[in-house]
Scaffold this motif. Sequence first.
Motif, PDB file in Angstrom:
ATOM      1  N   LEU A 261       0.821  -1.206   0.000  1.00 24.90           N
ATOM      2  CA  LEU A 261       0.000   0.000   0.000  1.00 24.90           C
ATOM      3  C   LEU A 261       0.862   1.266   0.000  1.00 24.90           C
ATOM      4  O   LEU A 261       0.524   2.256  -0.648  1.00 24.90           O
ATOM      5  CB  LEU A 261      -0.940  -0.004   1.199  1.00 24.90           C
ATOM      6  CG  LEU A 261      -2.089   0.998   1.173  1.00 24.90           C
ATOM      7  CD1 LEU A 261      -2.981   0.794  -0.046  1.00 24.90           C
ATOM      8  CD2 LEU A 261      -2.913   0.895   2.462  1.00 24.90           C
ATOM      9  N   ALA A 262       1.976   1.237   0.710  1.00 24.10           N
ATOM     10  CA  ALA A 262       2.883   2.393   0.698  1.00 24.10           C
ATOM     11  C   ALA A 262       3.463   2.603  -0.692  1.00 24.10           C
ATOM     12  O   ALA A 262       3.628   3.740  -1.146  1.00 24.10           O
ATOM     13  CB  ALA A 262       4.000   2.210   1.718  1.00 24.10           C
ATOM     14  N   GLY A 263       3.798   1.493  -1.368  1.00 23.92           N
ATOM     15  CA  GLY A 263       4.319   1.598  -2.728  1.00 23.92           C
ATOM     16  C   GLY A 263       3.314   2.221  -3.671  1.00 23.92           C
ATOM     17  O   GLY A 263       3.666   3.056  -4.518  1.00 23.92           O
ATOM     18  N   TRP A 264       2.053   1.829  -3.542  1.00 21.45           N
ATOM     19  CA  TRP A 264       1.012   2.417  -4.392  1.00 21.45           C
ATOM     20  C   TRP A 264       0.787   3.884  -4.070  1.00 21.45           C
ATOM     21  O   TRP A 264       0.584   4.705  -4.967  1.00 21.45           O
ATOM     22  CB  TRP A 264      -0.290   1.632  -4.252  1.00 21.45           C
ATOM     23  CG  TRP A 264      -0.354   0.437  -5.134  1.00 21.45           C
ATOM     24  CD1 TRP A 264      -0.294  -0.875  -4.757  1.00 21.45           C
ATOM     25  CD2 TRP A 264      -0.464   0.431  -6.562  1.00 21.45           C
ATOM     26  NE1 TRP A 264      -0.355  -1.692  -5.852  1.00 21.45           N
ATOM     27  CE2 TRP A 264      -0.464  -0.927  -6.975  1.00 21.45           C
ATOM     28  CE3 TRP A 264      -0.558   1.425  -7.531  1.00 21.45           C
ATOM     29  CZ2 TRP A 264      -0.566  -1.299  -8.318  1.00 21.45           C
ATOM     30  CZ3 TRP A 264      -0.654   1.055  -8.874  1.00 21.45           C
ATOM     31  CH2 TRP A 264      -0.659  -0.289  -9.252  1.00 21.45           C
ATOM     32  N   SER A 265       0.825   4.249  -2.783  1.00 21.57           N
ATOM     33  CA  SER A 265       0.605   5.655  -2.439  1.00 21.57           C
ATOM     34  C   SER A 265       1.700   6.529  -3.034  1.00 21.57           C
ATOM     35  O   SER A 265       1.442   7.631  -3.525  1.00 21.57           O
ATOM     36  CB  SER A 265       0.516   5.843  -0.922  1.00 21.57           C
ATOM     37  OG  SER A 265       1.769   5.669  -0.293  1.00 21.57           O
ATOM     38  N   LYS A 266       2.935   6.028  -3.026  1.00 16.15           N
ATOM     39  CA  LYS A 266       4.037   6.781  -3.624  1.00 16.15           C
ATOM     40  C   LYS A 266       3.912   6.831  -5.141  1.00 16.15           C
ATOM     41  O   LYS A 266       4.167   7.874  -5.769  1.00 16.15           O
ATOM     42  CB  LYS A 266       5.366   6.153  -3.206  1.00 16.15           C
ATOM     43  CG  LYS A 266       6.586   6.964  -3.634  1.00 16.15           C
ATOM     44  CD  LYS A 266       7.846   6.443  -2.977  1.00 16.15           C
ATOM     45  CE  LYS A 266       9.029   7.331  -3.352  1.00 16.15           C
ATOM     46  NZ  LYS A 266      10.278   6.882  -2.693  1.00 16.15           N
ATOM     47  N   LYS A 267       3.471   5.732  -5.727  1.00 14.36           N
ATOM     48  CA  LYS A 267       3.352   5.661  -7.183  1.00 14.36           C
ATOM     49  C   LYS A 267       2.291   6.632  -7.702  1.00 14.36           C
ATOM     50  O   LYS A 267       2.506   7.319  -8.706  1.00 14.36           O
ATOM     51  CB  LYS A 267       3.007   4.237  -7.610  1.00 14.36           C
ATOM     52  CG  LYS A 267       2.870   4.047  -9.124  1.00 14.36           C
ATOM     53  CD  LYS A 267       2.557   2.604  -9.467  1.00 14.36           C
ATOM     54  CE  LYS A 267       2.386   2.422 -10.974  1.00 14.36           C
ATOM     55  NZ  LYS A 267       3.643   2.671 -11.723  1.00 14.36           N
ATOM     56  N   VAL A 268       1.132   6.704  -7.024  1.00 15.28           N
ATOM     57  CA  VAL A 268       0.028   7.502  -7.560  1.00 15.28           C
ATOM     58  C   VAL A 268       0.099   8.977  -7.162  1.00 15.28           C
ATOM     59  O   VAL A 268      -0.576   9.808  -7.769  1.00 15.28           O
ATOM     60  CB  VAL A 268      -1.346   6.916  -7.170  1.00 15.28           C
ATOM     61  CG1 VAL A 268      -1.480   5.492  -7.659  1.00 15.28           C
ATOM     62  CG2 VAL A 268      -1.598   7.011  -5.666  1.00 15.28           C
ATOM     63  N   THR A 269       0.911   9.322  -6.137  1.00 15.31           N
ATOM     64  CA  THR A 269       1.005  10.725  -5.722  1.00 15.31           C
ATOM     65  C   THR A 269       2.365  11.347  -5.974  1.00 15.31           C
ATOM     66  O   THR A 269       2.475  12.566  -6.078  1.00 15.31           O
ATOM     67  CB  THR A 269       0.695  10.883  -4.217  1.00 15.31           C
ATOM     68  OG1 THR A 269       1.724  10.246  -3.445  1.00 15.31           O
ATOM     69  CG2 THR A 269      -0.659  10.286  -3.870  1.00 15.31           C
ATOM     70  N   GLY A 270       3.413  10.531  -6.030  1.00 12.28           N
ATOM     71  CA  GLY A 270       4.764  11.066  -6.138  1.00 12.28           C
ATOM     72  C   GLY A 270       5.301  11.615  -4.833  1.00 12.28           C
ATOM     73  O   GLY A 270       6.416  12.149  -4.790  1.00 12.28           O
ATOM     74  N   LEU A 271       4.535  11.479  -3.740  1.00 16.49           N
ATOM     75  CA  LEU A 271       4.956  11.999  -2.439  1.00 16.49           C
ATOM     76  C   LEU A 271       5.638  10.901  -1.625  1.00 16.49           C
ATOM     77  O   LEU A 271       5.454   9.708  -1.882  1.00 16.49           O
ATOM     78  CB  LEU A 271       3.753  12.528  -1.666  1.00 16.49           C
ATOM     79  CG  LEU A 271       3.091  13.783  -2.234  1.00 16.49           C
ATOM     80  CD1 LEU A 271       1.863  14.154  -1.403  1.00 16.49           C
ATOM     81  CD2 LEU A 271       4.070  14.951  -2.259  1.00 16.49           C
ATOM     82  N   PRO A 272       6.420  11.281  -0.622  1.00 17.31           N
ATOM     83  CA  PRO A 272       7.057  10.280   0.237  1.00 17.31           C
ATOM     84  C   PRO A 272       6.019   9.385   0.907  1.00 17.31           C
ATOM     85  O   PRO A 272       4.903   9.814   1.206  1.00 17.31           O
ATOM     86  CB  PRO A 272       7.804  11.124   1.274  1.00 17.31           C
ATOM     87  CG  PRO A 272       8.016  12.447   0.610  1.00 17.31           C
ATOM     88  CD  PRO A 272       6.829  12.660  -0.265  1.00 17.31           C
ATOM     89  N   SER A 273       6.416   8.140   1.156  1.00 12.92           N
ATOM     90  CA  SER A 273       5.515   7.198   1.812  1.00 12.92           C
ATOM     91  C   SER A 273       6.213   6.549   2.993  1.00 12.92           C
ATOM     92  O   SER A 273       7.441   6.413   3.022  1.00 12.92           O
ATOM     93  CB  SER A 273       5.036   6.125   0.833  1.00 12.92           C
ATOM     94  OG  SER A 273       6.103   5.263   0.464  1.00 12.92           O
TER      95      SER A 273
END
Length: 394
Positions: free
Chosen positions: A304-316
């Motif tokens: 889930l952290a990987g997806w959050s970084k992928k779709v937002t470009g923000l740190p996770s």
Amino acid sequence: MGAVAANMTLEYTEENTGAAGQGSAALEELFEPVRLGSLRVPNRFAMAPMTREFSPDGTVTDDVAGYYARRAAAGVGLLITEGVYVSEDSGPSTRVPRLFGVSQLAAWKRLVDAVHAEGGLIAPQLWHLGAERGDHPSFNPQLPTLSPSGLSSSGKARGRAATVVELERIRDDFARAALAAKEAGFDAVELHGAHGYLLDQFLWEGTNRREDQYGGSLEARTRFPAAVAAAVRDAVGPELPVIFRFSQWKSGDYSARIATTPAELEPLLGTLAKAGVSAFHASTRRHWEPAFPEVEGPDGRLGLAGWSKKVTGLPSIAVGSVGLDDAFQVAFQSGGRAETIGLDPVLEQLGRGEFDLIALGRVLLSDPAWVEKVREGRHAEIVPFRAEDRETLS
């Protein structure tokens, strides 16, 4: 505090480079500085928030300050506190710390100073339980329990739906607490939008049945959490990092989903990012499990952290049973324990660029020096987790 781990598999040598195939170089990368918005964190380890109710009358004690300072001294890059009440109706307990009140704020200032004296960084987790406050709280029982629709995560009626005016007041309570945190010297703030608590109750259709601007579509359900994030950003200014913790699962419902596909996750997190969130803390039970395993190709491995970084470009920030062989809901039962395991899953995700920080929970309850021991190669000295550890101030 428990038997020494017998099965720790952290021996990264030239011959044994681990499943990631990166070995000591990958392990060393965990100890390199990383940016979290404007904040420079000295390594990739964070302490996950863990509520323990050691703060009588909502005031952190010298013992609680020492608890955090010891973990800072042992090399945890960023400490995220236990959940902290933002208002008089945030939760049920008189022993959970609060970010309002003269004596409470003065005590927080002393705690932050103690952490900084050890070279640490610290963020409070701003918390409102919503319906999970219950119908019979010990803290301010005369106040109503408010939530999006008066429903608990289990679908039972609890409290009542908040009016728009009450929601505006709660939004302002979050902002006021965030400003108080900044004035106390905290280095960042985290909004608790996970685990079926208030902000998450808005995001999840199971607890949000509203028919106004805050209910209905996923876009509409995101509006109130985004309004809180925007108010917090306005209160603390452009520089202080604002972290948003989210999860798919709820307390008692591990199959729940706020986003069933990456296509749903992207606008949800994107709206929060536009509101001023600096980073996302993706709470999972096991950090290595794929969030959307049905996705074909390499992305199907992403947590889930990987997806959050992928779709937002923000740190996770990734979290969930790091270094342990059992998920928390089993190990927290009376007499429960979780044995230590190696960091190969962490190194694999780091190699794929899935997270910027990895948050540690129970391993830091059982062993405050966990990060220091890993860095120094003292793996055989690491102490496994026992349920009793959460009752102590080690």
